[in-house]
Motif scaffolding. Structure first.
Motif, PDB file in Angstrom:
ATOM      1  N   LEU A  53     -22.520  56.144  30.911  1.00  0.00           N
ATOM      2  CA  LEU A  53     -23.328  57.044  30.087  1.00  0.00           C
ATOM      3  C   LEU A  53     -24.568  57.488  30.848  1.00  0.00           C
ATOM      4  O   LEU A  53     -25.333  56.670  31.348  1.00  0.00           O
ATOM      5  N   ASP A  54     -24.770  58.798  30.919  1.00  0.00           N
ATOM      6  CA  ASP A  54     -25.882  59.380  31.665  1.00  0.00           C
ATOM      7  C   ASP A  54     -27.012  59.724  30.695  1.00  0.00           C
ATOM      8  O   ASP A  54     -26.885  60.641  29.885  1.00  0.00           O
ATOM      9  N   SER A  75     -34.082  53.302  28.630  1.00  0.00           N
ATOM     10  CA  SER A  75     -35.314  53.523  29.380  1.00  0.00           C
ATOM     11  C   SER A  75     -35.120  53.168  30.852  1.00  0.00           C
ATOM     12  O   SER A  75     -35.518  53.938  31.744  1.00  0.00           O
ATOM     13  N   ARG A  76     -34.493  52.036  31.118  1.00  0.00           N
ATOM     14  CA  ARG A  76     -34.299  51.611  32.499  1.00  0.00           C
ATOM     15  C   ARG A  76     -33.326  52.518  33.243  1.00  0.00           C
ATOM     16  O   ARG A  76     -33.373  52.589  34.474  1.00  0.00           O
ATOM     17  N   ARG A  77     -32.463  53.185  32.513  1.00  0.00           N
ATOM     18  CA  ARG A  77     -31.516  54.119  33.151  1.00  0.00           C
ATOM     19  C   ARG A  77     -32.097  55.521  33.321  1.00  0.00           C
ATOM     20  O   ARG A  77     -31.403  56.427  33.741  1.00  0.00           O
ATOM     21  N   LEU A 158     -23.903  62.821  21.203  1.00  0.00           N
ATOM     22  CA  LEU A 158     -23.802  61.698  20.279  1.00  0.00           C
ATOM     23  C   LEU A 158     -22.929  60.629  20.926  1.00  0.00           C
ATOM     24  O   LEU A 158     -21.798  60.912  21.320  1.00  0.00           O
ATOM     25  N   PHE A 159     -23.455  59.417  21.026  1.00  0.00           N
ATOM     26  CA  PHE A 159     -22.740  58.332  21.691  1.00  0.00           C
ATOM     27  C   PHE A 159     -22.448  57.224  20.687  1.00  0.00           C
ATOM     28  O   PHE A 159     -23.350  56.729  20.014  1.00  0.00           O
ATOM     29  N   LEU A 221     -18.373  59.691  23.722  1.00  0.00           N
ATOM     30  CA  LEU A 221     -19.488  60.616  23.840  1.00  0.00           C
ATOM     31  C   LEU A 221     -19.046  61.968  23.294  1.00  0.00           C
ATOM     32  O   LEU A 221     -18.081  62.560  23.787  1.00  0.00           O
ATOM     33  N   PHE A 222     -19.772  62.447  22.280  1.00  0.00           N
ATOM     34  CA  PHE A 222     -19.517  63.776  21.729  1.00  0.00           C
ATOM     35  C   PHE A 222     -20.598  64.725  22.246  1.00  0.00           C
ATOM     36  O   PHE A 222     -21.794  64.437  22.132  1.00  0.00           O
TER      37      PHE A 222
END
Length: 226
Positions: A53-54, A75-77, A158-159, A221-222
């Motif tokens: 997930l990006d 946050s860390r990503r 939307l995940f 993921l939508f």
């Protein structure tokens, strides 16, 4: 660091006063010390939950955030701003202290019933609903409420993590009741949750499977079309 000590002590105190049933994930200090064991899997498995997930450069809202595990991960990503929402004010107090403990200045938390309350600011770009849709949401007929809330709180993506299909005997509702709630999605001895969710979100949202296959826990993921 010395400045972490007051926040660590405050986090320990708040966690000690929290009902253990409210701690869904393991809770760690910045140095890796386990502060609360939680009821779910450990960090290695939880990292796999979100797959690739990006979130970099995006604003993200974590709906049903509990103590903020995935809000902190976002946050860390590289998320620019993260908002965690949970209905329980006691949980949110702990999550705020944990954010201060970890020095994550771009993570905020709000105690609200996001299924009923619209955001009080422009929506984030992405909403995460991790393990939020389960047997309770399904059998109470609340899937449409969840889909509506997700769309209200996020503009672009939307995940979800969820089981894409349930065996009918694994749900506390009759097949007839499920079919009344979700016509066309009860077939082959299963309730097809992922298909029902896609229908509730509507044709402007395109799904992509990031992790999982078949009927095991899956990350979907939508993305908004157009």
């Amino acid at each position: 660091m010395p400045t972490e000590i007051p926040h660590l002590e405050a986090a320990r105190r708040l966690l000690a006063g929290l009902d253990p049933a409210c701690v869904w994930r393991p809770v760690y200090s910045p140095d890796g010390t386990l502060l609360a064991s939680g009821h779910g899997p450990g960090p290695d498995e939880l990292e796999n939950y979100v797959g690739n997930l990006d979130v970099a450069g995006k604003s993200v809202v974590d709906l049903g955030c509990n103590l903020g595990y995935f809000a902190f991960m976002a946050s860390r990503r590289g998320a620019t701003r993260v908002l965690g929402c949970d209905v329980d004010p006691a949980v949110i107090r702990v999550a705020r202290e944990l954010a201060r403990l970890h020095g994550l200045d771009n993570v905020e938390f709000s105690a609200c019933d996001f299924l009923c309350e619209p955001p009080d600011a422009p929506p984030c770009e992405m909403a995460m609903l991790i393990d939020f849709i389960g047997r309770g949401v399904i059998t109470k007929g609340r899937l449409q409420s969840v889909a509506t809330a997700a769309v209200a709180w996020a503009s672009d993506e939307l995940f979800f993590t969820l089981r894409p299909a349930y065996q009918l005997d694994d749900l506390p509702a009759s097949p007839a009741a499920l079919d009344r709630l979700y016509p066309g999605h009860v077939r082959d001895g299963h309730f097809h949750l992922a298909d029902a969710l896609a229908e509730q979100l509507g044709p402007h949202w395109s799904p992509q499977r990031l992790t999982g296959s078949g009927r095991v826990k899956t990350a979907l993921l939508f993305t908004r079309i157009g």
